[in-house]
Every structure is written in C-alpha cells, then in structure tokens.
Design a protein around this motif. Sequence first.
Motif, PDB file in Angstrom:
ATOM      1  N   LEU A 133       0.825  -1.210   0.000  1.00 13.93           N
ATOM      2  CA  LEU A 133       0.000   0.000   0.000  1.00 13.93           C
ATOM      3  C   LEU A 133       0.861   1.262   0.000  1.00 13.93           C
ATOM      4  CD1 LEU A 133      -2.654  -1.123   2.624  1.00 13.93           C
ATOM      5  CD2 LEU A 133      -2.889  -1.098   0.124  1.00 13.93           C
ATOM      6  N   CYS A 134       0.403   2.239  -0.775  1.00  7.06           N
ATOM      7  CA  CYS A 134       1.025   3.564  -0.797  1.00  7.06           C
ATOM      8  C   CYS A 134      -0.081   4.567  -0.568  1.00  7.06           C
ATOM      9  CB  CYS A 134       1.703   3.805  -2.142  1.00  7.06           C
ATOM     10  SG  CYS A 134       2.236   5.516  -2.373  1.00  7.06           S
ATOM     11  N   ARG A 135       0.158   5.566   0.275  1.00 10.02           N
ATOM     12  CA  ARG A 135      -0.884   6.561   0.556  1.00 10.02           C
ATOM     13  C   ARG A 135      -0.615   7.875  -0.174  1.00 10.02           C
ATOM     14  NH1 ARG A 135      -6.191   6.301   1.794  1.00 10.02           N
ATOM     15  NH2 ARG A 135      -6.757   7.318   3.761  1.00 10.02           N
ATOM     16  N   CYS A 136       0.578   8.005  -0.762  1.00 16.43           N
ATOM     17  CA  CYS A 136       0.944   9.312  -1.337  1.00 16.43           C
ATOM     18  C   CYS A 136       0.724   9.409  -2.845  1.00 16.43           C
ATOM     19  CB  CYS A 136       2.420   9.612  -1.088  1.00 16.43           C
ATOM     20  SG  CYS A 136       2.901   9.827   0.626  1.00 16.43           S
ATOM     21  N   THR A 137       1.078   8.393  -3.590  1.00 17.10           N
ATOM     22  CA  THR A 137       1.270   8.570  -5.036  1.00 17.10           C
ATOM     23  C   THR A 137       0.055   8.263  -5.885  1.00 17.10           C
ATOM     24  OG1 THR A 137       1.966   6.284  -5.390  1.00 17.10           O
ATOM     25  CG2 THR A 137       3.691   7.880  -4.827  1.00 17.10           C
ATOM     26  N   GLY A 138      -0.946   7.581  -5.327  1.00 21.58           N
ATOM     27  CA  GLY A 138      -2.058   7.142  -6.166  1.00 21.58           C
ATOM     28  C   GLY A 138      -1.642   6.068  -7.159  1.00 21.58           C
ATOM     29  N   TYR A 139      -0.425   5.576  -7.025  1.00 18.75           N
ATOM     30  CA  TYR A 139       0.124   4.423  -7.767  1.00 18.75           C
ATOM     31  C   TYR A 139       0.456   4.691  -9.245  1.00 18.75           C
ATOM     32  CZ  TYR A 139      -1.689   1.921  -3.666  1.00 18.75           C
ATOM     33  OH  TYR A 139      -1.970   1.522  -2.386  1.00 18.75           O
ATOM     34  N   CYS A 140      -0.014   5.794  -9.826  1.00 15.26           N
ATOM     35  CA  CYS A 140       0.215   6.016 -11.266  1.00 15.26           C
ATOM     36  C   CYS A 140       1.705   5.949 -11.601  1.00 15.26           C
ATOM     37  CB  CYS A 140      -0.313   7.382 -11.698  1.00 15.26           C
ATOM     38  SG  CYS A 140      -2.089   7.553 -11.547  1.00 15.26           S
ATOM     39  N   ASN A 141       2.487   6.689 -10.834  1.00 12.28           N
ATOM     40  CA  ASN A 141       3.911   6.744 -11.149  1.00 12.28           C
ATOM     41  C   ASN A 141       4.644   5.480 -10.715  1.00 12.28           C
ATOM     42  OD1 ASN A 141       3.398   9.228 -12.185  1.00 12.28           O
ATOM     43  ND2 ASN A 141       4.367  10.380 -10.535  1.00 12.28           N
TER      44      ASN A 141
END
Lengths: 160, 785
Positions: A133-141
């Motif tokens: 899980l990542c809370r910062c990037t929105g996963y696009c990058n």
Amino acid sequence: MPRITVTVDGVKYEEDVEPRLLLVHLLRERLGKTGTPVGCDTSNCGACTIMMDGKSVKSCSVLAVQADGCDVVTIEGLGVNGSMHPMQQAFHEEHALQCGYCTPGMVMAAIDLLRDNPEPSEEAIREGLEGNLCRCTGYCNIVRAVRRGAQEMGQAVKTP
Amino acid sequence: MTETEVGKARKRKEDARLLTGRTQWTDNLSRPGVLHVMFKRSPMAHARITRVDVSAARGLPGVVAAFSGHDFEAAETTLPCAWPVVEDIVIPDHPAMAKDEVRYVGEAVACVVATDRYLAADALDAIDVDYEPLPAVMDMNEALTPGSPKVHESGNQAYTMKNAFGDIEAAFRDAPVVIDRTFIQQRLIPSAMEPRAILCDTDGDAFTLWSSTQIPHVLRVMLAVTTGIPEHKLRVVAPDVGGGFGSKLQVTAEEVLCLLLTRRLGRPVKWTESRSEGNHTVHHGRDQIQHVRIAANADGRLRGLQVELLADMGAYFLLLTPGIPLLAGSMCNAIYKMDAYEFACTGVFTTKMPTDAYRGAGRPEATYLIERIMDELAAELRLDPLEVRRRNWIKHEEFPFTTISGLTYDSGNYEAATDRAMALFGYDKLRAEQADRRDRGDPVQLGIGVSTYTEMCGLAPSRLLGGARFGAGGWEHGSVRVLPTGKIEVITGSTPHGQGHVTAWSQIVADALGVPFEDITVLYGDTAISYKGMDTYGSRSLVIGGVAVLKACEKVREKARKLAAHLLECSPDDLEFAGGAFKVRGTDSQKTIQELAFAAFTAHDLPDGVEPRLDSEATFDPENYSFPHGTHLCAVEVDTETGQVKIRSYVAVDDIGKVVNPLIAEGQVHGGIAQGVAQALFEEAVYDAEGNLLTSTMADYLLPSAADLPTFVTDRTETPATGNPLGAKGVGEAGTIASTPAVVNAVVDALRPHGVHDVQMPCTPERVWRALAGAQAGAQGVMPR
C-alpha cells in the motif's frame, strides 16, 4: 534461546533470538537495518517486504528463527558498488515516491513481480503490487516506474 | 535568456536516500539506555474507571515504571485546543491519560516503561483496570435529543453557529425549484504509511523530542505551554516523516506523556504505535451529516443555498477539532453566483475518537455537498450537469470576484479548465455511449460524474485567522545562508513529509540567486535549526513558505548589490543582476554571488556599517487565500446486478497557478485523487453500537491498492494567483477535494434511470445494490446505513 545464522545484505550474522522475535525487529533493532520499515501489524501494507532466499516476504510476518540459514536482501543491499538497482533508479526517474515510507517494500515487491513476469502489462503490475500500500502517489507513477524498471532490467540481461 | 529552474520537472533531491533505506524515521532513532513506553488503552467506549492497579506490572522483568492517569498532574496533561470557534464554546477537560472516565475505545488509562518493547507489551497484561460501564453515545442526532446520555457533564452539543449572507427567505420564497438532500460524510482514518513514533531525551535540564509530526514548531509552543517546560529548554525535531495528510497536525497525548515520562525518569523514552493502535487513536477525519437545500429558477440559475451541518467532534476537542467543519463555511457556495447563502453548523460530542484535520479539512465536505446537489439540480431540470454549472459559475472576465460569503477570488478560468477536461475525457462520446447502454438495458451502466471545484488554500492570512478566533497566525518563515564558498543553505519553517520541499525550494533559490540547483541544500524540521515556522498543512508550503524563501533571496540580493557596488566602485543603481552576477551596465566588470560570498566572509573590504554576511531571512504573511480550481470528470461502469463500481476513466484538469515543479505537482494531484476516490468507494471508519471500532486494522479499513485504482489523466490550465510573487495557488489538497463528488456523481448518474438519487459513501457493491433494490421497491433511493 535459539541461535540462528542469517546472511543479510551479504553479511553473515549469528544471533541468539527469542522464538517470538519478528524478523523485521531482528533487522531493525539488532542488526541496525532500519531501511526496512514497519507500516502495519496485519501484513497488509507490505512496507517491510524483503527478499528471503530470492523470494519476497513481509518481514513482519516471519519469525527470526524462520530465517535461520537464509539469505536476506533488504533495500539497503540492493545496489551494486554504490549505484542504485535499476528498479530504484526507475522509481527516482518516474517520481514514484513521495514520503518514501512504502518505497523499500514497493521496490522489493516490484522486483519479485518481474521474476515471474519480466514484461508485465499495466494490469499485471497493478495486480502484482496489490499487497503493497502507498498513501501518497495514487500508484500512477509506481506503475510507470515498474514498467521502466522492467525495461531497464530486460536490457541489462540482454546486454551483459 | 537563460532557462529558469522554476517550471522544470526536476527529479527530486530527496529520493536517493529514501530509495536506499538511509532514512531517519523516528522509529529508526534511539538513545543510549532508551526505555520503551506502551499504553494500556480502554476497551470501553464510555465507562467510569473505578480502579487502576499497575503494581503487578511494576514487578515484571525489564519494567522500570508503570503509571496511571492519577500519577500525572492534571494541569500538565491537559491537551490543547487552539480553535475556540465561538464565544460560548464548551471546551471539556481533556487529560492526556484518563483518570476517572473514559470516553472512547483506545483512550490511554495507564502505561508501562520497560527496557525492551516486547517486555513492555508483556507487562501491559499485568495492569488491572476496573470499569463501570456508561452508555455509549454513537449517533449525532440521538446525542442531541433531550434525555440522551451525556458524553460530558456539560452536554453533547459542543457549539452551534450560523452565518447568513443575503436574504435567504426571499431566495427560497416562490422559487420554481427547491431541492432538499441529506448527505453523509462518513468518518475516515487518515492512514499515513508511517505510524506515529516519539523519542524523547533530556540532559537533566533541557529536552529534545523527536516525533513523526507535521508541526514541530507549533508542537514546541504547545508542549511548552502544556507541560510547563520552558520553550527555550525544549527542542522538537521532525526527522523523516512518512506522510501526514493532516493526521500529524496534532499535539498528541503520547507526545505530552513521553515528555513528562522523560522528565520524571530522567532517561530517554521511546514509543512507536502499532497500526491498530493508530487506527484507534490517530485523529479521524470528516464525519458530518449535511442537510442541504438549494433554490433555483427554472433556467437553473441559483437563488439560494442553505447548509446545516452536524459535525461529529468525537469525545474531545483536539488541536483544531471544532474549526475543521467551519472551513466549509465560506466555501459551500464554491464557484457559483447566488443571491443568498446560509451556513449553520453544530458540533456534537460522541464517544468516538476525536476528529480533526484530514487532507482538505472542511473543504472536501463543502465541495461534496455543493457538487452533489448541483448534479441533483441538473437532473431535476433535465440539463447537462456541466450546463447547469456554466449558467452559475463566475466567468473568467469577472475576476477578481467577491462571493456571496465574502471571500474575494483573485483569479480563475472555469471555462478553460472545463473545456480542456471535456476534450481529454471525450465527454460527448461517453454521453453517447451512456445513452446507448441505457437504450439497450445493458446490465453494466455507464455513469459520468462532474466536479468543478474550487478550494481556499494557502492557510492563511493571520488577520483572517484572528477574525476566526484561531489561536495562531498563518505566516511562514524562510532564511537563506550564503556560505563562504558560495553554496547555499536554505532554512524553511514549512516542514515537509513527502512533498518535495528540498527540490522545489532549490529551484526557487537557483533562479533568485543565479546559483546552480546542485549548490543548494534545504534544512527543516528541527527547532534548533529552523527556529521559526508554522509548518505544513492547508496547501500552504509553496504559497506561503516558498514565498518567504523567495523574499529572503531578494534581501540577499540587496546585500550583495551593496557589496558589489563597493568592490566595483560604482553606484548600486549601475548594477544589473543576471546569471548569478552583478554587472556594471555597459561594461565587462562584474562580481558573482560566489565572489561576493567570499568577500563577505573575509570581510577585508566591506563598506562602512555593512555586516560581514549576505545571509537573510524573511517572513511572509499573505493578505488573501489562494483559490485553486479545476474540473474533474469521472466515468464509472456500474454492474446493476452485483453493485460493483469500476472507474473506467478519470480526467483532472487543475488550475493551481504557476507551477514550480510539474513532476511534483502532478504527483500531488495523483495522490490526492486516490484519497478522494477512496472516500467515494472504499473507506469508512465503522464503530458498532457499543462504540467498538470495527475497522481497527488495515485488514478491515480498506485503503485502495494499485489494483483498485485506474491511471488518472491529468492536465493543467494556468491562471496565476495574484496574491503572491510566485503566482502559485497550492496543490496538496486539490485532488482529494475534487474527486470524491466526481466519483459519487458518476455512480448516481449511472443509476438515475433506475430511480436512484443518492448512494451513501463508500459506494460499496452492497450499498449500490441496496440503493438499486430500494429504488426498484419504490422507496426514495436513499438507503439507511
């Protein structure tokens, strides 16, 4: 107290450990390998992902005694001769991290994903990183970075 | 003309360290002889504490001390609330550790301090606490009924306020269209990836507290005031901080208690929360019931807007709790012109974790209610939702525009952003596909959601904060040290936790002083180094903190100009500054910043009365907020048989003014959208009727993974802000504010032909399916929770 032998980032350690000691706490608090962080207590977030004998594992869900005789690689041991691993470099190029807390685990999971599928589609990347899980990037990058990393690693294999 | 650094998509200076694990998270830090703290927490939502016995814990291996709430002086552990929003607000006593009564599950009732964190955890089990249960107060409406059990002796209504602009009765009287809706802003858990951690040490006189906080400067002041430790004897350090999103904009019970434990024991102590501990006790966000009425003419032109909020405070006020819903007060009217607007808010105490700032803080709630009801208005009038917005929004030639709520929007172009978004989205084509699927009775329906948001950012002009009874100012500080070799140290009071300040500030300074990007470093987050600041929240860093740094650079240049004129034997007015050098106009003679830095250092030949340094500092306090805006469009596919919602495409066109680093700005938008989508589709903090938090782990609280989200298409229009020399508006919260209504509007749009007028967030398959089933059963379409 059981004694274990474990290799971490190329260095061999012999440690007396309580049976209940988590591998991630061995790494962080005994061996000073604080590059691997802890983000949850239910093995959902994946921040603590490392390689154990070449496979990614969540080190919060492994007991230190289970790592006896194993070869562990953390984010700190990925680079070679002071330069970053192609996946680390790809995360930098694609701005795939902001606060950076999930990053060590995300990079490890991405590398493991490419072991099974060296040229993953966007969908395969997204599915493959589901446990991190990542809370910062929105996963696009992050998705872009894994693609780029895959290309670079593929190139590296083709041009020895 | 040399290329400017500002505007370049510079890769981040921060990354290498973070990517190779050479990090300084608070939990990575230690001190010789450190002791580990663990807290015993209440399993009851509401109960009288009849007995706490820590004596058995004290005798266990490794345990150095154990305390209950009564072991601390009341005055030293009263947690602060810095925003008493109205004159007659009731601020209940809020001890950092409960003494006689607990009011939410997770409230600390005792602690142990041990030599090892495993031993500390073992010892918690030996602490004996007896509770006498009191009734939980979980529902805001019930809490306000006479005879409801009370959270505090003073009652469950924390405050109530109302602001009215224009003649609201006239606006609604004989209005051809009146729409009345109730929306629910569910409670959210901010979930920064790094759990909170604290380390504290003392030399017997002075204290240093390391904490995973967004606000080291504010924290230092508040801890000094709370504990009585003099401010000059207290240093606060925020090392690497793994995300915040408002959740680390807090003065926490644990920070106060760790500081007091260090003082009491004379030894360093450390505490790191577990995720489930954090889900219970890191402040929550949102949680409102929104009654919204809108009056319009038959052509869709707005007459009036009436908003009545019930805002769940939780069990106590934390630092900004009462003020968060009021940030919506001037923003519900958004980008629209209207004749009258009324905003009322009642804060309600319940036996849950207190709420406070979470990404957007008040503005997502405002944007949600207005953008949702604008879609309802469009549906009522059978107009396209964008058309109804066009008929009401402020036109680009009307800026600056003073809104009905009294804010002056300095700049914007809603037409341009919307046109661009429609083109990228393929709006007309998707509408055609939607019509086709409706005609065919396709079980998978297409919905299109619109959100034309604005937000007030750059928090905040100090005078306006004073007027709002906020306990502090909104300025920011920056300083620039010019080192003897011409390298630059920038010190910022705006403390980053993932935003990329080091890179962006380097770009600003590189242009302002004409020095290489690589020659600049940025220091922050330690009150001993960055001695003055107001920290990071409210999309303020660049708009206020970046401007402070820019203004400090201007002062450096003025000092350097005087020195250059002296050394070049000319008048300061004869010098032009370009490419990092002062040049005598029309000649080749010049002095570079680096040469001047060394000349200032040696001080061999300075003009009389000039200090031997170019270092400068500046504090910037804006006169107005900034107003980013944009148009977000979302297409969802909704399976009418299973209730499953899938985002098909998402386009965001944001106008955040001038951009220093497009790479960083885009990243902020991506992450913001993801969090807003998460509110729309996935996340909800759920308590049961007894006050137990059912979503206490990441297994239960559904943070979206990569597999749950699409790739977002983003673009920008650029209308510079006029209130600051960078022309920047702020970007940290934009995506979160805009995206939630875009997604829910899309879900409702897909189901509207089936008679559905609302789906309560998060729009899970079950909620969607029940909304459909309810509508088909002839009900209103709005299902109970």
